[in-house]
Structure formats: structure tokens, C-alpha cells
Motif scaffolding. Structure first.
Motif, PDB file in Angstrom:
ATOM      1  N   GLN A  46       6.332 -12.382  -8.213  1.00  0.00           N
ATOM      2  CA  GLN A  46       7.294 -13.239  -7.260  1.00  0.00           C
ATOM      3  C   GLN A  46       8.090 -13.058  -6.687  1.00  0.00           C
ATOM      4  O   GLN A  46       7.966 -14.444  -5.808  1.00  0.00           O
ATOM      5  N   LEU A  47       7.492 -12.019  -5.406  1.00  0.00           N
ATOM      6  CA  LEU A  47       7.596 -11.721  -4.211  1.00  0.00           C
ATOM      7  C   LEU A  47       6.347 -12.356  -3.575  1.00  0.00           C
ATOM      8  O   LEU A  47       6.588 -13.111  -2.466  1.00  0.00           O
ATOM      9  N   GLY A  48       5.356 -12.863  -4.365  1.00  0.00           N
ATOM     10  CA  GLY A  48       3.846 -12.958  -3.521  1.00  0.00           C
ATOM     11  C   GLY A  48       3.834 -12.243  -2.842  1.00  0.00           C
ATOM     12  O   GLY A  48       2.519 -12.644  -1.014  1.00  0.00           O
ATOM     13  N   LEU A  49       3.224 -10.597  -2.535  1.00  0.00           N
ATOM     14  CA  LEU A  49       3.122 -10.262  -1.721  1.00  0.00           C
ATOM     15  C   LEU A  49       2.867  -8.822  -2.591  1.00  0.00           C
ATOM     16  O   LEU A  49       2.393  -8.069  -3.670  1.00  0.00           O
ATOM     17  N   GLU A  50       1.845  -8.254  -2.257  1.00  0.00           N
ATOM     18  CA  GLU A  50       0.813  -7.367  -2.411  1.00  0.00           C
ATOM     19  C   GLU A  50       1.858  -5.954  -1.924  1.00  0.00           C
ATOM     20  O   GLU A  50       1.519  -5.412  -0.704  1.00  0.00           O
ATOM     21  N   LEU A  51       2.230  -5.304  -3.095  1.00  0.00           N
ATOM     22  CA  LEU A  51       3.144  -3.691  -2.513  1.00  0.00           C
ATOM     23  C   LEU A  51       2.130  -2.412  -2.577  1.00  0.00           C
ATOM     24  O   LEU A  51       2.624  -1.935  -1.600  1.00  0.00           O
ATOM     25  N   PHE A  52       0.998  -2.707  -3.498  1.00  0.00           N
ATOM     26  CA  PHE A  52      -0.042  -1.098  -2.893  1.00  0.00           C
ATOM     27  C   PHE A  52      -1.751  -1.665  -3.069  1.00  0.00           C
ATOM     28  O   PHE A  52      -1.828  -2.516  -3.589  1.00  0.00           O
ATOM     29  N   GLU A  53      -2.089  -1.193  -2.458  1.00  0.00           N
ATOM     30  CA  GLU A  53      -3.816  -1.153  -2.405  1.00  0.00           C
ATOM     31  C   GLU A  53      -4.085   0.097  -4.144  1.00  0.00           C
ATOM     32  O   GLU A  53      -3.688   1.044  -3.887  1.00  0.00           O
ATOM     33  N   ARG A  54      -5.052  -0.519  -4.532  1.00  0.00           N
ATOM     34  CA  ARG A  54      -5.120   0.508  -6.213  1.00  0.00           C
ATOM     35  C   ARG A  54      -7.085   0.877  -6.057  1.00  0.00           C
ATOM     36  O   ARG A  54      -7.800   0.344  -6.256  1.00  0.00           O
ATOM     37  N   GLN A  55      -6.870   1.253  -4.171  1.00  0.00           N
ATOM     38  CA  GLN A  55      -8.363   1.969  -4.679  1.00  0.00           C
ATOM     39  C   GLN A  55      -8.141   3.556  -4.380  1.00  0.00           C
ATOM     40  O   GLN A  55      -7.686   4.887  -3.942  1.00  0.00           O
ATOM     41  N   ASN A  56      -9.091   4.441  -5.727  1.00  0.00           N
ATOM     42  CA  ASN A  56      -8.391   5.598  -5.539  1.00  0.00           C
ATOM     43  C   ASN A  56      -7.420   6.123  -5.519  1.00  0.00           C
ATOM     44  O   ASN A  56      -6.862   6.707  -4.882  1.00  0.00           O
ATOM     45  N   GLY A  57      -6.354   5.965  -6.729  1.00  0.00           N
ATOM     46  CA  GLY A  57      -5.354   6.469  -6.819  1.00  0.00           C
ATOM     47  C   GLY A  57      -4.707   4.977  -6.163  1.00  0.00           C
ATOM     48  O   GLY A  57      -4.401   3.474  -6.094  1.00  0.00           O
ATOM     49  N   VAL A  58      -3.136   5.161  -6.566  1.00  0.00           N
ATOM     50  CA  VAL A  58      -2.605   3.785  -5.229  1.00  0.00           C
ATOM     51  C   VAL A  58      -1.851   4.609  -4.326  1.00  0.00           C
ATOM     52  O   VAL A  58      -1.298   5.871  -3.635  1.00  0.00           O
ATOM     53  N   ARG A  59      -1.012   3.665  -3.212  1.00  0.00           N
ATOM     54  CA  ARG A  59      -0.532   3.399  -2.065  1.00  0.00           C
ATOM     55  C   ARG A  59      -0.168   2.501  -1.434  1.00  0.00           C
ATOM     56  O   ARG A  59      -0.116   0.889  -1.732  1.00  0.00           O
ATOM     57  N   LEU A  60       1.364   2.702  -1.155  1.00  0.00           N
ATOM     58  CA  LEU A  60       2.094   1.218  -0.319  1.00  0.00           C
ATOM     59  C   LEU A  60       1.830   0.430   0.596  1.00  0.00           C
ATOM     60  O   LEU A  60       0.688   1.913   1.338  1.00  0.00           O
ATOM     61  N   THR A  61       1.649  -0.121   0.466  1.00  0.00           N
ATOM     62  CA  THR A  61       0.999  -1.364   1.666  1.00  0.00           C
ATOM     63  C   THR A  61       1.541  -1.347   3.160  1.00  0.00           C
ATOM     64  O   THR A  61       3.437  -1.071   2.232  1.00  0.00           O
ATOM     65  N   ASP A  62       1.386  -1.693   3.984  1.00  0.00           N
ATOM     66  CA  ASP A  62       2.701  -2.376   4.579  1.00  0.00           C
ATOM     67  C   ASP A  62       4.330  -2.973   4.270  1.00  0.00           C
ATOM     68  O   ASP A  62       5.213  -2.322   4.963  1.00  0.00           O
ATOM     69  N   ALA A  63       3.746  -3.674   3.615  1.00  0.00           N
ATOM     70  CA  ALA A  63       4.708  -4.776   3.632  1.00  0.00           C
ATOM     71  C   ALA A  63       5.346  -3.666   2.105  1.00  0.00           C
ATOM     72  O   ALA A  63       6.928  -3.855   2.184  1.00  0.00           O
ATOM     73  N   GLY A  64       4.835  -3.184   1.516  1.00  0.00           N
ATOM     74  CA  GLY A  64       5.291  -2.308   0.250  1.00  0.00           C
ATOM     75  C   GLY A  64       6.183  -0.926   0.926  1.00  0.00           C
ATOM     76  O   GLY A  64       7.490  -1.190   0.458  1.00  0.00           O
ATOM     77  N   ARG A  65       6.060  -0.954   1.849  1.00  0.00           N
ATOM     78  CA  ARG A  65       6.350  -0.050   2.997  1.00  0.00           C
ATOM     79  C   ARG A  65       7.501   0.048   3.061  1.00  0.00           C
ATOM     80  O   ARG A  65       8.644   1.304   3.025  1.00  0.00           O
ATOM     81  N   GLU A  66       7.437  -1.274   4.100  1.00  0.00           N
ATOM     82  CA  GLU A  66       9.060  -1.899   4.215  1.00  0.00           C
ATOM     83  C   GLU A  66       9.919  -2.015   3.196  1.00  0.00           C
ATOM     84  O   GLU A  66      11.149  -2.010   3.392  1.00  0.00           O
ATOM     85  N   LEU A  67       9.344  -3.109   2.315  1.00  0.00           N
ATOM     86  CA  LEU A  67      10.274  -2.853   0.824  1.00  0.00           C
ATOM     87  C   LEU A  67      10.952  -1.826   0.274  1.00  0.00           C
ATOM     88  O   LEU A  67      11.925  -1.983   0.131  1.00  0.00           O
ATOM     89  N   HIS A  68      10.442  -0.875  -0.286  1.00  0.00           N
ATOM     90  CA  HIS A  68      10.328   0.991  -0.044  1.00  0.00           C
ATOM     91  C   HIS A  68      11.467   0.924  -0.403  1.00  0.00           C
ATOM     92  O   HIS A  68      12.396   1.162  -0.656  1.00  0.00           O
ATOM     93  N   ALA A  69      11.619   0.895   1.800  1.00  0.00           N
ATOM     94  CA  ALA A  69      12.332   1.482   2.237  1.00  0.00           C
ATOM     95  C   ALA A  69      13.772   0.639   2.091  1.00  0.00           C
ATOM     96  O   ALA A  69      15.674   1.868   1.870  1.00  0.00           O
ATOM     97  N   ALA A  70      13.733  -0.174   2.075  1.00  0.00           N
ATOM     98  CA  ALA A  70      15.359  -0.764   2.381  1.00  0.00           C
ATOM     99  C   ALA A  70      15.855  -0.789   0.002  1.00  0.00           C
ATOM    100  O   ALA A  70      16.519  -0.715   0.423  1.00  0.00           O
ATOM    101  N   VAL A  71      14.502  -1.159  -0.372  1.00  0.00           N
ATOM    102  CA  VAL A  71      14.990  -0.904  -1.942  1.00  0.00           C
ATOM    103  C   VAL A  71      16.117   0.807  -2.436  1.00  0.00           C
ATOM    104  O   VAL A  71      16.994   0.940  -2.853  1.00  0.00           O
ATOM    105  N   THR A  72      15.608   1.628  -1.578  1.00  0.00           N
ATOM    106  CA  THR A  72      15.859   2.831  -2.102  1.00  0.00           C
ATOM    107  C   THR A  72      16.831   3.169  -0.763  1.00  0.00           C
ATOM    108  O   THR A  72      17.932   3.415  -1.657  1.00  0.00           O
ATOM    109  N   LEU A  73      17.824   2.939  -0.290  1.00  0.00           N
ATOM    110  CA  LEU A  73      18.664   2.551   0.692  1.00  0.00           C
ATOM    111  C   LEU A  73      19.890   1.584  -0.247  1.00  0.00           C
ATOM    112  O   LEU A  73      20.357   2.343  -0.391  1.00  0.00           O
TER     113      LEU A  73
END
Length: 322
Positions: A46-73
Motif C-alpha cells: 500500500q505504501l510502496g515502501l519496504e518496512l522490514f529487512e527479512r534476513q536472519n529474522g526481521v528488523r525495521l528499515t529506516d523508513a520502517g523506524r520512521e513510520l513506527h515512531a509516528a504510528v506508536t505516537l
């Protein structure tokens, strides 16, 4: 309007980003690992963005971290707003409307309201001061404090306060004119409330009880409002024959002083009026009980001072039956 991802997708993204684990996010939200993975992939599309890196588990990308902060707030703010709105509408601030005579409201009720708000801050009082008999219920008032015989139809009337009358004046007036006996009243300026009702509420009743024959040439200033009578007395313009409930606090503060040792008890008293409908409301019942308690406390506190006064109606009644 800009299209915003669904709230459920954002909640799943918030949990997955916070836990950095799709499986744990699924357990928290009662979803399967594959359901979380699917919703995250849908959100990324929907967003046209990759939010997680999927290697050896998952972790937020830079775009994911920015969006996560806004969504949490945003989710925190939304949750707080929902709690506040729900609390307000489940337990609204309740308004209780009380009708009262103006002078009684000003000199007896008003000084006590701070105590009520300390005890019951969730109840808001609306005081309607007027001399007309209030319309109880049916969008009128919930409770009414009235002075009379207790014979109002279609309402419940609880005895509230007995009333007493005696002469009062300012300390300055007393010091200047030095009234020594009740006979001096015939030559001193008297403050008259022109609209008094009820036995024992006028200078003429007091003079009759004293056995004094007042002449039409009495020096007097007449007012149509009890507040003005009391203000005139405090400013030293004359002597008022006033209700104990109105002047007791002014005597205690030193603004007024009682003259002589005699007074007249009123044949009328204060009543607290209500209806069955209004008393079925818990907030109204609470205010009713608080008012009755305040009246009982006031009567107890006044007892010693009132006992020192010679009540002429009682003296004359005993004399007439002897």
C-alpha cells in the motif's frame, strides 16, 4: 482525502516493529505468524515502501523506524482520547439545580459551597436565586429552599431551619449613637425590608412583642431587597431587624453586632423541597443530604448563642396563660 492504511494493519505493524518478531507479534494479537507476515506485506505494498529487512529474522528499515515512531505516537494519542471520552460519557459531570431565596443564597449557602466541591467535585451546582416559587421537575429545578409553613402542594418538604429575628447594627453605628434600651429604637433610624412575609418578620411585630407603641413618625429607610437592608446596616445607616441565618456569619466576622437581649422567633421556617422524580437521581439525593447536614450543623453551632436571647413570643405566651 489521502488514503490511510487500516487501523488493524497499523496495530499489527506497531507490535511487529516493537517486538522485532512476527511470531511474538502474532501471539500478542492472537494471530498466526503467517497472518502477521501477510498483513505487513500488504501494508508495504500500500505504501510502496519496504518496512522490514527479512534476513536472519526481521528488523525495521529506516523508513520502517520512521513510520513506527509516528504510528506508536498516534495510537497512544488515540487510546488516550478514547479513554477520556469514554470516561466522560460513562460518568458525565452531573448538574443539580437548586432554587433559593437571594439573601439566603448570598449569606448562608454561598459560603458553604467550597466545602461541597471539595467533597463532590463531580457534581456541578446551578444556584437559581429568586423570590418566585421554582418549578420543581419537568426541566425546572431539582431542589428548592423556601421559607414558609411547609404547605406547598405536590412536592416533598423537609424541615430545614428554624428562623429567628433580632436587631443588628454596625459597630460604628453602635459606637456613635450608643443605643442602651429597646425604647431608644423609637428615635433611631430603622432599616425596613418592605417585602417581608411570615410572623415575626417585621419591626411592627417586634415593637408589639416589646409593648412599645411606635408612631408613624419613625425614622426609617425602606428597601425591597434583604441584601440592601444588610448592606445598609453594615455601612452604618441604621438598625436592621434581620434573620439569624442572614446575619450570624456577619456577627461572627465583626461586620455587625446584635443589639439588646431580645428577639422574636418566626412562625415560618425554611424547608427543602423536592420531588420523588428528582430524588431518584443519585446526584440530587447527594446534594439533598449534604444540605440537610449543613443545616443540622448550623443549628447545633447556633444553639448556644440563641439560648442567650430572650424570645418575646415565648415570654408573652407564658404571660397570657398564667
Amino acid at each position: 482525502m489521502r488514503k490511510i492504511p487500516g487501523l488493524n494493519d497499523l496495530r499489527i505493524f506497531e507490535a511487529a516493529g516493537r517486538l522485532q518478531n512476527f511470531r511474538l507479534a502474532g501471539q500478542e494479537l492472537s494471530l498466526t505468524h503467517s497472518a502477521v507476515s501477510h498483513r505487513i506485506r500488504s501494508l508495504e505494498e500500500q505504501l510502496g515502501l519496504e518496512l522490514f529487512e527479512r534476513q536472519n529474522g526481521v528488523r525495521l528499515t529506516d523508513a520502517g523506524r520512521e513510520l513506527h515512531a509516528a504510528v506508536t505516537l498516534t495510537l497512544d494519542q488515540l487510546g488516550t482520547a478514547i479513554d477520556r471520552i469514554g470516561q466522560h460519557h460513562r460518568n458525565p459531570r452531573q448538574v443539580v439545580r437548586v432554587a433559593c431565596l437571594p439573601a439566603f443564597a448570598a449569606y448562608w449557602l454561598l459560603p458553604r459551597l467550597h466545602e461541597f466541591y471539595l467533597l463532590r467535585p463531580e457534581i456541578s451546582l446551578q444556584i437559581q436565586a429568586g423570590i418566585e416559587l421554582a418549578d420543581l421537575g419537568n426541566n425546572g429545578v431539582d431542589l428548592a429552599l423556601r421559607f414558609g409553613k411547609g404547605t406547598w402542594p405536590h412536592v416533598q418538604s423537609d424541615k430545614f431551619l428554624d428562623e429567628y429575628y433580632y436587631p443588628v447594627a454596625s459597630p460604628d453605628f453602635i459606637a456613635r449613637l450608643q443605643p442602651a434600651a429597646t425604647a431608644d429604637l423609637l428615635s433611631l433610624p430603622l432599616l425596613v425590608h418592605a417585602n417581608t412575609i411570615g410572623a415575626g418578620s417585621s419591626w411592627s411585630a417586634y415593637f408589639k412583642a416589646l409593648g412599645l407603641h411606635a408612631q408613624q413618625t419613625l425614622r426609617s429607610i425602606s428597601f425591597d431587597d434583604s441584601n440592601l437592608v444588610l448592606q445598609a446596616a453594615e455601612h452604618g445607616h441604621g438598625i436592621a431587624f434581620e434573620r439569624h441565618s442572614h446575619v450570624s456569619a456577619r456577627i461572627k466576622s465583626g461586620d455587625l453586632q446584635r443589639l439588646f437581649d431580645s428577639g422574636v422567633r418566626s412562625h415560618s421556617r425554611y424547608y427543602l423541597l423536592s420531588t420523588k422524580q428528582s430524588m431518584s437521581i443519585p446526584a440530587v439525593q447527594c446534594v439533598h443530604d449534604w444540605l440537610m447536614g449543613q443545616a443540622q450543623d448550623f443549628s447545633a453551632q447556633s444553639a448556644a448563642g440563641l439560648a442567650s436571647i430572650r424570645w418575646l413570643d415565648e415570654v408573652n405566651r407564658i404571660a397570657s396563660t398564667a
